[in-house]
Design an enzyme around this catalytic site. Structure first.
Site, PDB file in Angstrom:
ATOM      1  N   LYS A  37     -14.791 -10.778  -3.992  1.00 10.81           N
ATOM      2  CA  LYS A  37     -14.136  -9.860  -3.055  1.00 10.81           C
ATOM      3  C   LYS A  37     -14.733  -8.458  -3.134  1.00 10.81           C
ATOM      4  O   LYS A  37     -14.702  -7.714  -2.158  1.00 10.81           O
ATOM      5  CB  LYS A  37     -12.632  -9.810  -3.303  1.00 10.81           C
ATOM      6  CG  LYS A  37     -12.220  -9.168  -4.622  1.00 10.81           C
ATOM      7  CD  LYS A  37     -10.708  -9.049  -4.732  1.00 10.81           C
ATOM      8  CE  LYS A  37     -10.314  -8.339  -6.012  1.00 10.81           C
ATOM      9  NZ  LYS A  37      -8.858  -8.099  -6.101  1.00 10.81           N
ATOM     10  N   ARG A 132       2.290  -5.069 -10.265  1.00 11.23           N
ATOM     11  CA  ARG A 132       1.807  -5.670  -9.042  1.00 11.23           C
ATOM     12  C   ARG A 132       2.469  -7.045  -8.952  1.00 11.23           C
ATOM     13  O   ARG A 132       3.679  -7.147  -9.092  1.00 11.23           O
ATOM     14  CB  ARG A 132       0.268  -5.735  -9.005  1.00 11.23           C
ATOM     15  CG  ARG A 132      -0.284  -5.786  -7.573  1.00 11.23           C
ATOM     16  CD  ARG A 132      -1.797  -5.796  -7.523  1.00 11.23           C
ATOM     17  NE  ARG A 132      -2.357  -7.080  -7.935  1.00 11.23           N
ATOM     18  CZ  ARG A 132      -3.646  -7.381  -7.878  1.00 11.23           C
ATOM     19  NH1 ARG A 132      -4.514  -6.481  -7.445  1.00 11.23           N
ATOM     20  NH2 ARG A 132      -4.079  -8.567  -8.261  1.00 11.23           N
TER      21      ARG A 132
END
Length: 362
Positions: A37, A132
């Site tokens: 990514k 997160r």
């Protein structure tokens, strides 16, 4: 297609970086997932990983995993971003394994895997304080594990993992890895077997491996920056992976203006094009250059590293990079090309721009 700004991709360095990360991980008993990514899953990175024997490729973007499936169909694909309900069909189609942080996600992935006549692997995420994704309460994670193990017909519980450093900036300490292993062993007690993976984070966990104090039961890392950019690891954590080279990705930009100018703006300072109020140092009249690339292209000018001594990045607007070239070692002129090494965040921006030229060095 314009010639500049241009991204140069050094395939020799990328392939060598894959080999170096594999060697480090294998020596430590760790399975590496090569995360793409950070370079937007460009084909060159996928090919480099495949050519050097990567067994798993990871991304948070379905489009990148689909590309990996087309280029390297035999490599396992890991979905890093916790799946949303609307993504269930695509996740099961293009990914072999997913990171999951809710019972609801297990339910819709199980249903979709059944529709596609597949067995889908899952790693349950524990939130160890980075805030997160992940289960906050261990008992809730255990209940989800029991569901995946005993009630879901089309899921395989592959392991337990965590993420550290991406949001809350929490360091990967020995204590945090001990905590992760405790969670995983609690799950193992509940389901009556050993998990395949205990996934201890990403590149920010590499310092533990290099220091040889990673918990021996942590056997998987999701590594992106460590083999793509290799700058954050050195600049922030002050360590390097033996054999990994920087500058596999280089940004090249063309100089479009050179003038002697004041180093301090003239007039009332308000805010820049992005709403920020910058600060400046008055250094008198200096030779300055403008390179034709800007924040829209690479995000953060302060993260760029000029690859020539004596060139300094002063800042940038959307489309222009301001350089101090007073001390440059060569006499620069309009039309010359300047090169920059990039950190992880720069590489994410540059590789995502379709209007940036690409130069592949084999």
């Amino acid at each position: 297609m314009r010639q500049y700004p241009r991204l140069t991709v050094d395939m020799k360095k990328l392939r060598g970086n894959v080999r170096a990360v594999k060697k480090l991980c294998e020596n430590a008993g760790i399975f590496p997932a090569f995360v793409i990514k950070g370079c937007n899953g460009i084909p060159e990175a996928i090919r480099a990983a495949a050519e050097e024997g990567a067994e798993m490729i990871g991304s948070s973007r379905l489009e990148q995993l689909r590309r990996a499936k087309e280029i390297a169909p035999d490599i396992e694909r890991l979905m890093l971003r916790i799946p949303a309900p609307s993504e269930a069909a695509d996740v099961v189609e293009v990914a072999d394994i997913s990171l999951v942080s809710s019972l609801e996600a297990l339910e819709f992935l199980d249903t979709e895997a059944g529709k596609q006549h597949k067995k889908h692997q899952v790693i349950l995420m524990a939130d160890l304080g980075d805030l997160r994704e992940g289960f906050w309460e261990t008992d809730q994670l255990v209940q989800a594990a029991i569901y995946a193990e005993q009630k879901a017909d089309n899921l395989i519980l592959a392991g337990v993992g965590t993420n550290l450093g991406c949001y809350g900036a929490i360091d990967v300490t020995v204590e945090k890895m001990d905590e992760l292993v405790q969670v995983a062993e609690t799950v193992e007690s509940a389901i009556g077997r050993r998990l395949k993976y205990i996934s201890g984070g990403g590149t920010t966990s590499i310092p533990r491996v290099l220091a040889k104090d990673m918990h021996p039961r942590v056997n998987m890392l999701r590594i992106g920056e460590g083999w793509l950019s290799a700058r954050d690891l050195e600049d922030i954590w002050h360590c390097t992976i033996p054999g990994v080279e920087k500058n596999a990705f280089i940004l090249e930009a063309e100089i479009s203006e050179i003038r002697d100018k004041a180093s301090y703006p003239q007039g009332v300072i308000k805010c820049d094009a992005f709403g920020n109020v910058p600060t400046y140092e008055d250094r008198g009249i200096r030779k300055r250059a403008i390179a034709s690339a800007g924040k829209v292209d690479y995000g953060y000018p302060e993260m760029l590293e000029p690859l020539e001594e004596g060139i300094e990045v002063l800042g940038a607007s959307s489309d222009h990079t301001l350089l101090d070239i007073q001390e440059a070692k060569r006499e620069l002129k309009i039309g010359d090309i300047v090169k920059f090494g990039m950190k992880y965040a720069n590489t994410v921006f540059v590789t995502g721009r379709e209007d940036i030229a690409k130069n592949i060095i084999e």
